[in-house]
Design a protein around this motif. Structure first.
Motif, PDB file in Angstrom:
ATOM      1  N   LEU A   1      18.141 -16.662 -23.761  1.00 41.52           N
ATOM      2  CA  LEU A   1      18.420 -17.568 -24.908  1.00 41.52           C
ATOM      3  C   LEU A   1      19.554 -18.788 -24.632  1.00 41.52           C
ATOM      4  O   LEU A   1      19.444 -19.915 -24.925  1.00 41.52           O
ATOM      5  N   ILE A   2      20.563 -17.865 -23.791  1.00 40.14           N
ATOM      6  CA  ILE A   2      21.676 -18.840 -23.361  1.00 40.14           C
ATOM      7  C   ILE A   2      21.101 -20.050 -22.370  1.00 40.14           C
ATOM      8  O   ILE A   2      21.481 -21.086 -22.426  1.00 40.14           O
ATOM      9  N   TRP A   3      20.382 -19.554 -21.438  1.00 36.55           N
ATOM     10  CA  TRP A   3      19.857 -20.543 -20.488  1.00 36.55           C
ATOM     11  C   TRP A   3      18.735 -21.678 -21.049  1.00 36.55           C
ATOM     12  O   TRP A   3      18.923 -22.679 -20.647  1.00 36.55           O
ATOM     13  N   TRP A   4      18.008 -21.027 -22.019  1.00 32.71           N
ATOM     14  CA  TRP A   4      17.173 -22.038 -22.611  1.00 32.71           C
ATOM     15  C   TRP A   4      18.178 -22.940 -23.297  1.00 32.71           C
ATOM     16  O   TRP A   4      17.568 -24.222 -23.667  1.00 32.71           O
ATOM     17  N   GLY A   5      19.246 -22.606 -24.162  1.00 35.17           N
ATOM     18  CA  GLY A   5      20.068 -23.402 -24.794  1.00 35.17           C
ATOM     19  C   GLY A   5      20.565 -24.454 -23.745  1.00 35.17           C
ATOM     20  O   GLY A   5      20.667 -25.679 -23.967  1.00 35.17           O
ATOM     21  N   ILE A   6      20.951 -24.346 -22.378  1.00 33.70           N
ATOM     22  CA  ILE A   6      21.530 -25.256 -21.597  1.00 33.70           C
ATOM     23  C   ILE A   6      20.406 -26.158 -21.130  1.00 33.70           C
ATOM     24  O   ILE A   6      20.628 -27.377 -21.112  1.00 33.70           O
ATOM     25  N   VAL A   7      18.931 -25.399 -20.825  1.00 31.48           N
ATOM     26  CA  VAL A   7      17.979 -26.535 -20.628  1.00 31.48           C
ATOM     27  C   VAL A   7      17.588 -27.272 -21.641  1.00 31.48           C
ATOM     28  O   VAL A   7      17.167 -28.522 -21.598  1.00 31.48           O
ATOM     29  N   ALA A   8      17.651 -27.072 -23.070  1.00 32.56           N
ATOM     30  CA  ALA A   8      17.431 -27.895 -24.155  1.00 32.56           C
ATOM     31  C   ALA A   8      18.475 -28.963 -24.142  1.00 32.56           C
ATOM     32  O   ALA A   8      18.175 -30.122 -24.572  1.00 32.56           O
ATOM     33  N   PHE A   9      19.882 -28.631 -23.839  1.00 31.02           N
ATOM     34  CA  PHE A   9      20.835 -29.520 -23.700  1.00 31.02           C
ATOM     35  C   PHE A   9      20.630 -30.730 -22.704  1.00 31.02           C
ATOM     36  O   PHE A   9      20.782 -31.863 -23.237  1.00 31.02           O
ATOM     37  N   ILE A  10      19.978 -30.202 -21.737  1.00 33.08           N
ATOM     38  CA  ILE A  10      19.771 -31.275 -20.593  1.00 33.08           C
ATOM     39  C   ILE A  10      18.322 -32.041 -21.039  1.00 33.08           C
ATOM     40  O   ILE A  10      18.576 -33.496 -20.869  1.00 33.08           O
ATOM     41  N   ALA A  11      17.480 -31.402 -21.577  1.00 29.71           N
ATOM     42  CA  ALA A  11      16.355 -32.111 -22.228  1.00 29.71           C
ATOM     43  C   ALA A  11      16.621 -33.240 -23.095  1.00 29.71           C
ATOM     44  O   ALA A  11      16.162 -34.103 -23.338  1.00 29.71           O
ATOM     45  N   ILE A  12      17.520 -32.892 -24.131  1.00 26.48           N
ATOM     46  CA  ILE A  12      17.997 -33.929 -25.107  1.00 26.48           C
ATOM     47  C   ILE A  12      18.601 -35.131 -24.364  1.00 26.48           C
ATOM     48  O   ILE A  12      18.427 -36.350 -24.852  1.00 26.48           O
ATOM     49  N   GLY A  13      19.322 -34.838 -23.430  1.00 31.81           N
ATOM     50  CA  GLY A  13      20.089 -35.820 -22.693  1.00 31.81           C
ATOM     51  C   GLY A  13      18.891 -36.883 -21.965  1.00 31.81           C
ATOM     52  O   GLY A  13      19.246 -38.125 -21.946  1.00 31.81           O
ATOM     53  N   VAL A  14      17.847 -36.230 -21.550  1.00 26.62           N
ATOM     54  CA  VAL A  14      17.012 -36.820 -20.949  1.00 26.62           C
ATOM     55  C   VAL A  14      16.149 -37.868 -21.926  1.00 26.62           C
ATOM     56  O   VAL A  14      15.847 -39.006 -21.745  1.00 26.62           O
ATOM     57  N   ILE A  15      15.769 -37.193 -23.165  1.00 24.33           N
ATOM     58  CA  ILE A  15      15.318 -38.032 -24.167  1.00 24.33           C
ATOM     59  C   ILE A  15      16.036 -39.139 -24.711  1.00 24.33           C
ATOM     60  O   ILE A  15      15.456 -40.125 -25.108  1.00 24.33           O
ATOM     61  N   VAL A  16      17.531 -38.878 -25.110  1.00 25.71           N
ATOM     62  CA  VAL A  16      17.937 -40.233 -25.449  1.00 25.71           C
ATOM     63  C   VAL A  16      18.714 -40.834 -24.290  1.00 25.71           C
ATOM     64  O   VAL A  16      19.435 -41.814 -24.502  1.00 25.71           O
ATOM     65  N   ARG A  17      18.243 -40.614 -23.008  1.00 26.22           N
ATOM     66  CA  ARG A  17      18.687 -41.225 -21.739  1.00 26.22           C
ATOM     67  C   ARG A  17      20.079 -41.503 -21.657  1.00 26.22           C
ATOM     68  O   ARG A  17      20.697 -42.425 -21.272  1.00 26.22           O
ATOM     69  N   SER A  18      20.881 -40.219 -21.874  1.00 29.54           N
ATOM     70  CA  SER A  18      22.319 -40.202 -21.469  1.00 29.54           C
ATOM     71  C   SER A  18      22.594 -39.511 -20.151  1.00 29.54           C
ATOM     72  O   SER A  18      22.295 -38.228 -20.216  1.00 29.54           O
ATOM     73  N   ILE A  19      23.041 -40.219 -19.280  1.00 30.08           N
ATOM     74  CA  ILE A  19      23.269 -39.710 -17.918  1.00 30.08           C
ATOM     75  C   ILE A  19      24.479 -38.612 -18.089  1.00 30.08           C
ATOM     76  O   ILE A  19      24.499 -37.597 -17.461  1.00 30.08           O
ATOM     77  N   TRP A  20      25.333 -38.937 -19.307  1.00 29.76           N
ATOM     78  CA  TRP A  20      26.421 -37.877 -19.337  1.00 29.76           C
ATOM     79  C   TRP A  20      26.033 -36.523 -20.022  1.00 29.76           C
ATOM     80  O   TRP A  20      26.688 -35.499 -19.657  1.00 29.76           O
ATOM     81  N   VAL A  21      25.080 -36.575 -20.876  1.00 29.08           N
ATOM     82  CA  VAL A  21      24.765 -35.534 -21.512  1.00 29.08           C
ATOM     83  C   VAL A  21      23.979 -34.637 -20.454  1.00 29.08           C
ATOM     84  O   VAL A  21      24.243 -33.229 -20.449  1.00 29.08           O
ATOM     85  N   VAL A  22      22.882 -35.208 -19.601  1.00 26.31           N
ATOM     86  CA  VAL A  22      22.444 -34.535 -18.555  1.00 26.31           C
ATOM     87  C   VAL A  22      23.297 -33.854 -17.552  1.00 26.31           C
ATOM     88  O   VAL A  22      23.220 -32.636 -17.410  1.00 26.31           O
TER      89      VAL A  22
END
Length: 456
Positions: free
Chosen positions: A359-380
């Motif tokens: 759950l924790i690892w998938w949460g981190i992956v989801a966080f990175i994925a959101i950054g990719v979707i919104v095209r935010s290098i800082w979120v990634v």
């Protein structure tokens, strides 16, 4: 032996002896029933017969400890007695004196208290077993334990030869004799065993002498009960040979005294066998100890009163698991998935561990994925940094072990095996003289009581 390590070990053993003596039914009789501060010295109430070499045996008076015998025979002693006769109590009394000696004189070996029931590998040498137990029980690294043994700086006090599993008592004696004839044989060694089990073994321990704890006499039983202000109990058992047979064992006599209000004498006397009468006594003792205590603080009292039945059920489950693994001591950390009762439960436990870990690892992956979707290098980058930090924490602080313990305790609580407040449950059972606590480890006040709980 480094002074700091020696001092720490001595303090651990000293505390173990103190706690064992404080958390005993006999001590409770002195404090709860005699209604007076117990004496600093807990005198034994049973007779001891000593045998040294080929010389005639002799009796030790109640005012005399076993230390003179220990010294006279060079510190290699066998303690024998019936079940519940006071062997462990006698061993603790000896340990108390030996700890004092070791504190005063750095040249004296450090006594350690080990339970032979933990010797489960019939091919393991006693030397290696002691080194393992020093690590498990006293947190002494193997290389240090080995060095101490080789330099004769350890004095093993070995309890419960009769509790060695799989009828390996004779093999254990042979291994002990090998140890006694080896280059690392300690200067002193003490072994405790029930007299019945020891006499059924073909091998004989190569020690210098032995003491035998005698059953209580009728006069000793009477004096004990009179001193404990339990005249009514004495009047009810004085002419009953079967109940007097129970009372001849110090452990059971103390339990009788503490549990008397829960005993219906007429029903007790109608039971035909010693085993049935002992079971009745144990049940009465359990009821008396789990009854509400008036003097408790409000918060603890409320928890205990709400969970008295849970405490009893938890002890039953705990006893069953310990009996299955032939153990008499445990710590919370040793409550493992192997204690689950079937394959289906183990499967659900493993799924729970994987789910929380993932759950924790998938949460981190989801966080990175959101950054990719919104095209935010800082979120990634933030997600990647978070992942690196979590990986370091996960490894550094053994998070996976913590998750396993969390899932296991949650599962056991939901199944009704152990309360979620495990520490409070164990401390409650200790306070009520059903368990004993030494450091972070627990055990039932006697193996007989553990076995009884496992049969409920």
């Amino acid at each position: 032996m480094p002074y700091q390590k020696r001092y720490q070990l001595l303090q651990q053993v000293k505390n173990e002896v103190k706690q064992s003596r404080l958390q005993s039914p006999h001590r409770a009789v002195l404090t709860q029933l005699a209604q007076e501060t117990p004496p600093l010295r807990m005198r034994r109430i049973w007779d001891i017969e000593a045998k040294v070499g080929n010389r005639p045996s002799f009796r030790l008076s109640s005012n005399c400890g076993i230390i003179p015998v220990f010294d006279r025979i060079g510190g290699k002693l066998l303690i024998l007695g019936g079940t519940g006769a006071g062997k462990t109590t006698t061993l603790m009394g000896l340990a108390k004196v030996l700890v004092k000696r070791a504190i005063k004189d750095n040249g004296e070996p450090v006594p350690i208290l080990l339970n032979l029931a933990t010797w489960t590998d019939s091919e393991q040498s006693i030397e290696n077993w002691i080194i393992d137990q020093l690590k498990i029980k006293y947190n002494i690294p193997a290389e240090i334990g080995k060095d101490w043994l080789e330099n004769l700086q350890i004095l093993p006090l070995l309890d419960s030869l009769d509790e060695v599993g799989n009828n390996q008592h004779n093999q254990c004696i042979l291994k002990l004799n090998e140890f006694l004839s080896s280059d690392v044989c300690p200067l002193h060694l003490v072994v405790c065993s029930s007299v019945e089990v020891y006499h059924h073994c073909e091998a004989v321990l190569q020690l210098n002498g032995a003491i035998l704890l005698r059953p209580l006499t009728k006069k000793q039983i009477r004096d004990y009960l009179m001193n404990a202000r339990s005249r009514e109990l004495w009047n009810n058992i004085a002419e009953d040979e079967s109940l007097l047979k129970l009372a001849k064992k110090p452990l059971l006599l103390s339990m009788m005294t503490l549990a008397y209000e829960e005993i219906l004498i007429s029903s007790w006397k109608r039971l035909e066998t010693f085993k049935e009468q002992r079971q009745y006594l144990f049940n009465a003792y359990i009821r008396s100890q789990i009854a509400p205590h008036r003097e408790q603080s409000t918060s603890r009292k409320n928890w205990e009163e709400r969970n008295l039945e849970t405490v009893r059920q938890g002890l039953e489950w705990l006893a069953k698991r310990l009996e299955e693994e032939n153990k008499s001591e445990f710590s919370i950390q040793e409550i493992s998935p192997s204690w689950l009762q079937d394959f289906e439960q183990e499967k659900k436990y493993k799924i729970g561990v994987k789910f929380i870990s993932g759950l924790i690892w998938w949460g981190i992956v989801a966080f990175i994925a959101i950054g990719v979707i919104v095209r935010s290098i800082w979120v990634v980058l933030g997600g990647m940094i978070l992942g690196i930090i979590w990986a370091a924490i996960y490894k550094r602080f053994a998070i996976n072990d913590w998750i396993k313990q969390f899932v296991l305790r949650s599962f056991l609580s939901l199944k009704g095996y152990l309360p979620w407040q495990t520490n409070q449950f164990l401390d409650t059972a200790t306070k009520r003289l059903l368990l004993q606590k030494v450091g972070r480890r627990y055990r039932f006040i006697h193996r007989l009581l553990q076995h009884h709980f496992s049969q409920l």
